[in-house]
Design an enzyme around this catalytic site. Structure first.
Site, short mmCIF file in Angstrom:
data_model
loop_
_atom_site.label_atom_id
_atom_site.label_comp_id
_atom_site.label_asym_id
_atom_site.label_seq_id
_atom_site.Cartn_x
_atom_site.Cartn_y
_atom_site.Cartn_z
N TYR A 114 0.84 -1.20 0.00
CA TYR A 114 0.00 0.00 0.00
C TYR A 114 0.88 1.26 0.00
CZ TYR A 114 -2.82 3.77 2.00
OH TYR A 114 -3.41 4.98 2.23
C1 UGA Z 1 -4.01 4.32 8.44
C2 UGA Z 1 -4.89 4.20 7.18
O1 UGA Z 1 -5.66 3.01 7.21
C3 UGA Z 1 -4.10 4.26 5.92
O2 UGA Z 1 -4.98 4.34 4.81
C4 UGA Z 1 -3.20 5.45 5.98
O3 UGA Z 1 -2.51 5.64 4.82
C5 UGA Z 1 -2.30 5.31 7.16
O4 UGA Z 1 -3.12 5.37 8.32
C6 UGA Z 1 -1.24 6.35 7.24
O5 UGA Z 1 -1.25 7.23 8.09
O6 UGA Z 1 -0.35 6.30 6.39
P1 UGA Z 1 -2.98 2.69 10.18
O7 UGA Z 1 -1.99 3.58 10.82
O8 UGA Z 1 -2.64 1.25 10.11
O9 UGA Z 1 -3.31 3.12 8.68
O10 UGA Z 1 -4.35 2.98 10.94
P2 UGA Z 1 -5.33 2.11 11.83
O11 UGA Z 1 -6.08 1.12 11.02
O12 UGA Z 1 -6.15 3.07 12.60
O13 UGA Z 1 -4.37 1.30 12.80
C7 UGA Z 1 -3.61 1.90 13.83
C8 UGA Z 1 -2.89 0.83 14.60
O14 UGA Z 1 -3.85 0.03 15.30
C9 UGA Z 1 -2.08 -0.13 13.74
O15 UGA Z 1 -0.86 -0.41 14.35
C10 UGA Z 1 -2.94 -1.39 13.69
O16 UGA Z 1 -2.22 -2.58 13.56
C11 UGA Z 1 -3.66 -1.33 15.01
N1 UGA Z 1 -4.98 -2.02 14.92
C12 UGA Z 1 -5.86 -1.69 13.95
C13 UGA Z 1 -5.28 -2.98 15.83
O17 UGA Z 1 -4.48 -3.32 16.72
N2 UGA Z 1 -6.51 -3.60 15.76
C14 UGA Z 1 -7.42 -3.27 14.80
O18 UGA Z 1 -8.54 -3.87 14.79
C15 UGA Z 1 -7.10 -2.30 13.87
#
Ligand code: UGA
Length: 317
Positions: free
Chosen positions: A149
């Site tokens: 991604y």
């Molecule tokens: C988000 C967005 O989904 C991306 O599209 C974006 O580009 C990215 O931010 C970015 O800033 O570049 P992410 O940081 O993974 O990605 O956002 P979340 O889905 O809110 O996850 C945050 C953290 O929580 C991650 O470490 C993830 O592994 C964790 N998480 C997420 C969990 O532990 N459980 C979950 O059910 C979902």
């Protein structure tokens, strides 16, 4: 002004559209309404966009006559794309190639030579950095994505810079750092966690929960888009848009427990490939070029999202 918003039915795109309409702009929204998550959520977002100044085009950018779509457009907010860091491995990468790279290139191609266009704001991502060289990370630090991604978002960002340099397309790339707030996508952490807090179901936690994110409230993201779209910047510019929160996922869960006055059950899973350990973005560049800085603290923003979740998913006792 006439503005084109790609991904207008999505979390960020629909918020940009709402503000543009409120400010009296003529708005064309386009969205493919894909089923990566429930398209009904997107249809509901579009229903909130009303008025004679609004036109909605349902369809894939790659199937549109983009030159006509760009006719008379002054500002493009290019929010469309295939999101999801952890789901970008495997055969599905082809979806990311089309939606994130090919569609952006075609949009840029259509923007070449436009007399009306003053800015094309591209929704880039903090995921371009991967596990960054330095924290807080500067735009000039070497991007090294750790997910397919992130590679696709970086490739499209490079295309924006290329089209700015070669053909003068007035692009500005904004690297969003984990956007949250009411209406957040259902696959993202805060929506899942708030829903769990409201319904009393367990959350799934990937890894030890000590991963850090520079979570950014959606209104601050919208504000940065307007600053970039209507301000004066060098074509091809790239800016971090980060909320300044720098908290771990474990801290977020603790804050939610305080907000809901409930303890949250945690279902622990292994860390997922593609997930970065830490994001933290310097916002000095966007502050100096456009006067933008984040306004909403994590505590305030999370409380707003929790309230929204309470209204959307049931009533906590
Ligand atoms: C988000 C967005 O989904 C991306 O599209 C974006 O580009 C990215 O931010 C970015 O800033 O570049 P992410 O940081 O993974 O990605 O956002 P979340 O889905 O809110 O996850 C945050 C953290 O929580 C991650 O470490 C993830 O592994 C964790 N998480 C997420 C969990 O532990 N459980 C979950 O059910 C979902």
């Amino acid at each position: 002004m006439k503005v084109l918003i790609t991904g207008a039915a999505g979390f960020v795109g629909s918020r940009i559209a709402r503000r543009a309409l409120a400010e009296g702009h003529q708005v064309v929204g386009v969205d493919a309404l894909t089923d990566y998550y429930d398209p009904e959520i997107k249809r509901r977002n579009v229903k909130l966009l009303t008025g004679s100044n609004f036109e909605f085009v349902a369809g894939d950018l790659l199937d549109q006559d983009l030159k006509s779509l760009l006719d008379g457009v002054n500002v493009i907010f290019h929010q469309a794309g295939q999101p999801g860091v952890r789901s970008s491995w495997g055969r599905d990468f082809e979806i990311y190639l089309r939606a994130n790279i090919a569609a952006t290139q075609q949009l840029l191609e259509a923007a070449v030579g436009s007399q009306s266009l003053r800015a094309m704001v591209y929704a880039s991502s903090s995921s371009v950095y991967g596990d960054a060289e330095n924290y807080p990370t500067l735009e000039s630090d070497r991007p090294m994505p750790v997910s397919p991604y992130g590679v696709s978002k970086l490739a499209a960002e490079h295309l924006c810079t290329l089209y700015a340099r070669n053909f003068g397309v007035p692009t500005v790339s904004l690297r969003y750092f984990t956007v949250y707030g009411p209406g957040q996508r259902p696959d993202m952490a805060f929506t899942r966690f708030c829903k769990a807090a409201v319904t009393g179901s367990p959350i799934t936690l990937y890894g030890d929960g000590e991963q850090i994110r520079d979570f950014t409230f959606v209104d601050d993201i919208v504000e940065a888009n307007f600053a970039a779209g209507f301000g004066q910047v060098e074509p091809g510019s790239v800016f971090n848009v980060a909320g300044g929160s720098n908290v771990s996922v474990n801290e977020v869960i603790r804050t939610l427990e305080e907000l809901s006055d409930e303890s949250i059950q945690i279902d622990r899973r292994d860390a997922v490939s593609g997930d970065v350990r830490r994001t933290s973005g310097s916002t000095a560049a966007i502050q100096s070029a456009l006067g933008w800085s984040p306004k909403v603290s994590l505590k305030e923003g999370l409380a707003a999202q929790f309230e929204w979740a309470r209204e959307s998913f049931g009533t906590a006792t």
